[in-house]
Design a protein around this motif. Structure first.
Motif, mmCIF file in Angstrom:
data_model
loop_
_atom_site.group_PDB
_atom_site.id
_atom_site.type_symbol
_atom_site.label_atom_id
_atom_site.label_comp_id
_atom_site.label_asym_id
_atom_site.label_seq_id
_atom_site.Cartn_x
_atom_site.Cartn_y
_atom_site.Cartn_z
ATOM 1 N N UNK A 132 0.834 -1.206 0.000
ATOM 2 C CA UNK A 132 0.000 0.000 0.000
ATOM 3 C C UNK A 132 0.869 1.257 0.000
ATOM 4 N N UNK A 133 1.965 1.219 0.748
ATOM 5 C CA UNK A 133 2.872 2.372 0.783
ATOM 6 C C UNK A 133 3.542 2.598 -0.570
ATOM 7 N N UNK A 134 3.915 1.491 -1.225
ATOM 8 C CA UNK A 134 4.559 1.610 -2.539
ATOM 9 C C UNK A 134 3.569 2.140 -3.569
ATOM 10 N N UNK A 135 2.359 1.639 -3.542
ATOM 11 C CA UNK A 135 1.323 2.146 -4.464
ATOM 12 C C UNK A 135 1.169 3.654 -4.308
ATOM 13 N N UNK A 136 1.160 4.104 -3.065
ATOM 14 C CA UNK A 136 1.036 5.539 -2.793
ATOM 15 C C UNK A 136 2.268 6.292 -3.289
ATOM 16 N N UNK A 137 3.455 5.723 -3.045
ATOM 17 C CA UNK A 137 4.700 6.370 -3.487
ATOM 18 C C UNK A 137 4.766 6.465 -5.005
ATOM 19 N N UNK A 138 4.168 5.498 -5.684
ATOM 20 C CA UNK A 138 4.143 5.494 -7.152
ATOM 21 C C UNK A 138 2.986 6.308 -7.716
ATOM 22 N N UNK A 139 2.215 6.927 -6.832
ATOM 23 C CA UNK A 139 0.997 7.645 -7.252
ATOM 24 C C UNK A 139 0.039 6.744 -8.037
#
Length: 253
Positions: A132-139
């Motif tokens: 979930x954090x990576x998805x957010x970091x990748x927009x």
């Protein structure tokens, strides 16, 4: 997935080199220097590949996972996002994005099998939370175009699709993921640089073919030089250098 690179989120997210090689302040505070920042990313790209070979996914999934990992660190610090968790999570996310899904529990199984170091030990819940954090970091931009398809088409067009040229060029493209080239250049230019290196190595004169393409050969040669410099400077990456870099991060007690 977007069908056209030039209208994709990948094209819109290409960065200048100086935007990629940036050590975040939190990592600087830990004493991480640029060389170590690059070293950790290269080590993590190798980690993703090693893990992928055990869970048996296609090279394209590996390439997408490495691209995600490298994108993350243009935006987030390694202190905040532990590379030893980000790497397998990017592989997990890429396997879904590329419709070749790998179960998180299988990744956890092989991580434990491959690494005795406790600092690599993460559980399924850790991967799911980091996803979930990576998805957010990748927009939430998950589209990645790779040089592979273009490479095959260009080799055929140049009349050089024999097994030796194909294998050498393909191997060169694989190795470009140990660098940040995919974040900086359109895939077709990376493919051309790999063909250029392979043609020189195999002593094949394709100057006239390159002229017909009307591409900026300065850019192609610059990418080629970057690849060759990488080989020259990274023939032997001592474990001590990697361990030193990780010890500065001191990410997990």
């Amino acid at each position: 997935m977007a069908a056209n690179f030039w209208t994709s989120s990948h094209w819109k997210q290409l960065l200048d080199p100086e935007q990629v090689d940036v050590v975040h302040q939190q990592d600087k505070d830990k004493g991480i220097i640029l060389e170590e920042f690059k070293l950790i990313k290269t080590h993590m790209a190798n980690y993703i590949l090693k893990l992928a070979q055990h869970v048996k996914v296609r090279q394209r999934v590996v390439a997408t996972a490495v691209t995600y990992m490298r994108r993350v660190y243009t935006r987030k610090s390694m202190t905040e996002y532990d590379p030893r968790l980000v790497a397998p999570t990017c592989l997990y996310l890429a396997s879904k994005a590329e419709e070749s899904t790998v179960q998180a529990k299988l990744l956890v199984f092989y991580i434990k099998k491959l690494y005795s170091d406790e600092k690599y030990r993460y559980e399924i819940k850790d991967i799911l939370e980091m996803e979930m954090k990576i998805l957010e970091a990748l927009n939430y931009y998950l589209v990645v175009f790779h040089p592979y398809r273009t490479l095959s088409q260009l080799l055929q067009d140049a009349g050089m699709s024999d097994i030796n040229m194909t294998q050498l060029s393909w191997g060169l493209v694989n190795d470009t993921y140990k660098m940040d080239l995919i974040l900086i250049h359109p895939p077709y230019l990376i493919a051309l640089a790999c063909i250029y290196i392979a043609s020189v190595h195999k002593e094949k004169d394709i100057t006239s073919w390159f002229e017909e393409l009307r591409v900026d050969m300065n850019v192609v040669k610059n990418i080629s030089m970057e690849i060759l410099d990488f080989y020259e400077n990274n023939r032997m990456i001592a474990d001590e250098r990697i361990n030193t870099a990780f010890s500065k991060l001191a990410l997990k007690p």
